[in-house]
Design an enzyme around this catalytic site. Sequence first.
Site, mmCIF file in Angstrom:
data_model
loop_
_atom_site.group_PDB
_atom_site.id
_atom_site.type_symbol
_atom_site.label_atom_id
_atom_site.label_comp_id
_atom_site.label_asym_id
_atom_site.label_seq_id
_atom_site.Cartn_x
_atom_site.Cartn_y
_atom_site.Cartn_z
ATOM 1 N N LYS A 107 0.680 -1.742 -0.552
ATOM 2 C CA LYS A 107 -0.151 -0.536 -0.055
ATOM 3 C C LYS A 107 0.552 1.153 0.127
ATOM 4 O O LYS A 107 0.237 2.327 -0.341
ATOM 5 C CB LYS A 107 -0.622 0.104 1.523
ATOM 6 C CG LYS A 107 -2.004 -1.347 0.943
ATOM 7 C CD LYS A 107 -2.826 -1.110 2.327
ATOM 8 C CE LYS A 107 -4.124 -2.519 1.898
ATOM 9 N NZ LYS A 107 -3.357 -3.106 1.979
HETATM 10 C C1 LIG Z 1 -4.010 -4.961 1.336
HETATM 11 C C2 LIG Z 1 -3.623 -5.930 1.148
HETATM 12 C C3 LIG Z 1 -4.313 -7.169 0.435
HETATM 13 C C4 LIG Z 1 -4.951 -6.794 -0.062
HETATM 14 O O1 LIG Z 1 -5.406 -5.947 -1.608
HETATM 15 P P1 LIG Z 1 -6.354 -5.576 -2.280
HETATM 16 O O2 LIG Z 1 -5.793 -4.192 -3.027
HETATM 17 O O3 LIG Z 1 -7.390 -4.814 -1.441
HETATM 18 O O4 LIG Z 1 -6.695 -5.964 -2.688
HETATM 19 C C5 LIG Z 1 -3.100 -8.229 0.379
HETATM 20 N N1 LIG Z 1 -2.034 -8.196 1.198
HETATM 21 C C6 LIG Z 1 -1.864 -6.972 2.100
HETATM 22 C C7 LIG Z 1 -0.541 -7.386 2.451
HETATM 23 C C8 LIG Z 1 -2.044 -6.302 2.138
HETATM 24 O O5 LIG Z 1 -2.041 -5.091 3.266
#
Ligand SMILES: *Cc1c(COP(=O)(O)O)cnc(C)c1O
Length: 455
Positions: A107
């Site tokens: 993110k």
């Molecule tokens: C947020 C997250 C996901 C999921 O991602 P999306 O965009 O919601 O599909 C997967 N792995 C980790 C470590 C995350 O922080």
Amino acid sequence: MQYVSTRGAAPVLGFADVVLEGLAEDGGLYVPQSWPTLNKDRPRAYAELAASVMQPFVEPDFSADTLLSLCQQAYSTFGQPQVVPLVEIEPNHYLLELFHGPTLAFKDVALQLLGLFFDNILSSRSERITIVAATSGDTGSAAIDGVSKCKNVDMVILYPNGRVSDVQRRQMTTVQSPNVHAIAIDGTFDDCQDLVKAMFNDTAFRNTHRLAAVNSINWSRVMAQIVYYVSASDHFTTPIDVTVPTGNFGNVLSGWIAKQMGTPLRHLVVASNSNDILTRFFENQTMTVSGVTPSLSPSMDIQVSSNFERLLFEMNDRDGSATAQQLQRFRESGTFAVEPNQYAQWIAPNFRAGRCDDAQTLDTIRDIYATSGTLIDPHTAVGVHVARQHMKPDIPMVTLATAHPAKFPDAVEQATGIRPGLPEHLVDLFERPEHTQLLPLDLGTVQKFVNSVAH
Ligand SMILES: *Cc1c(COP(=O)(O)O)cnc(C)c1O
């Protein structure tokens, strides 16, 4: 570039307004009016590539020079010069390491940039916004790191008390910026999310504080993630498959957009843990809600994947009112199906799916460590397990590594006996003082708190 709502009843807006708005006025999500085509001559260096891929989406609000300088600033916070290195873990199977940002989850790739977009747009307009967001852990820490330096933003992040990991909590509560407030709520993640939705639905409150969103409904997050699919594909001379550990469908949607723009991606493989609403949809063309079970990969413990709406809008030939009606039926009945021709046109050529339960997650962490010496986190392990079921000879498989193993040390230790250490910039995380308060699960109390800290 102009943006339209997936529900067809909100004003058409430019990029800067879409970034501030988050959710469209009609409850829909903003998408660009058309998909641009990638430049044939692409830079290799990540920040330069990012600026080149995103330029058509931000015109005319950001010039090429400004965008490039924001990308350079955002990605200079990453611990690796390649920003998102590609590592081979077994023959023809690669990890794209997306976790070298400040908070160790993918993110950061989008939220480091979003913070700069906010600052740039708001200072040129002399405006201020208040971000309220709910987090199950990763979004909150990445949003706080990305936005804490913004001068024109107040931020309140709600997390479920006792239900985020110690690393995640400390990443949120040890930040010193006076405009950032991490608040523990006496409830679950869904309770926190309900509080946020209620604040957005309170029009007077929303307008007074100019509430803004940092979750993956914000278009700029989806946009920033397109870049690493292009970057991964540029390592190869033939089309690749990509497996994506999936929760809200934001990450994998970015991959689908990269493909629309001309990136040679064959299949996008959607990997779920035991909360497998998406995998069931890809298997039988029907989306049906069921309960959420906590797993070892908590950032993928979702009931409904909010970004799926953006794909649904395409599947309805960009008919916003048809999309709105379909979602309405889904909310009322908990289920909907897509037509066979929609499936044949949009799903079959692009997507595959699979699932991985907790026992398989631990087995995969153990096996990858034994065979390659690499420690992987439980979310990445879900991806690796599902990727292995879909690998084809001669097609390189890239699995997205979405978190650093040190972010989920308990699962990694349980599988391998090794407790992964935090990278250098976080080694003293457990000595830093925490600032947080516990609030009851009560909308009035939380709104009063937002009132007291928003400028
Ligand atoms: C947020 C997250 C996901 C999921 O991602 P999306 O965009 O919601 O599909 C997967 N792995 C980790 C470590 C995350 O922080």
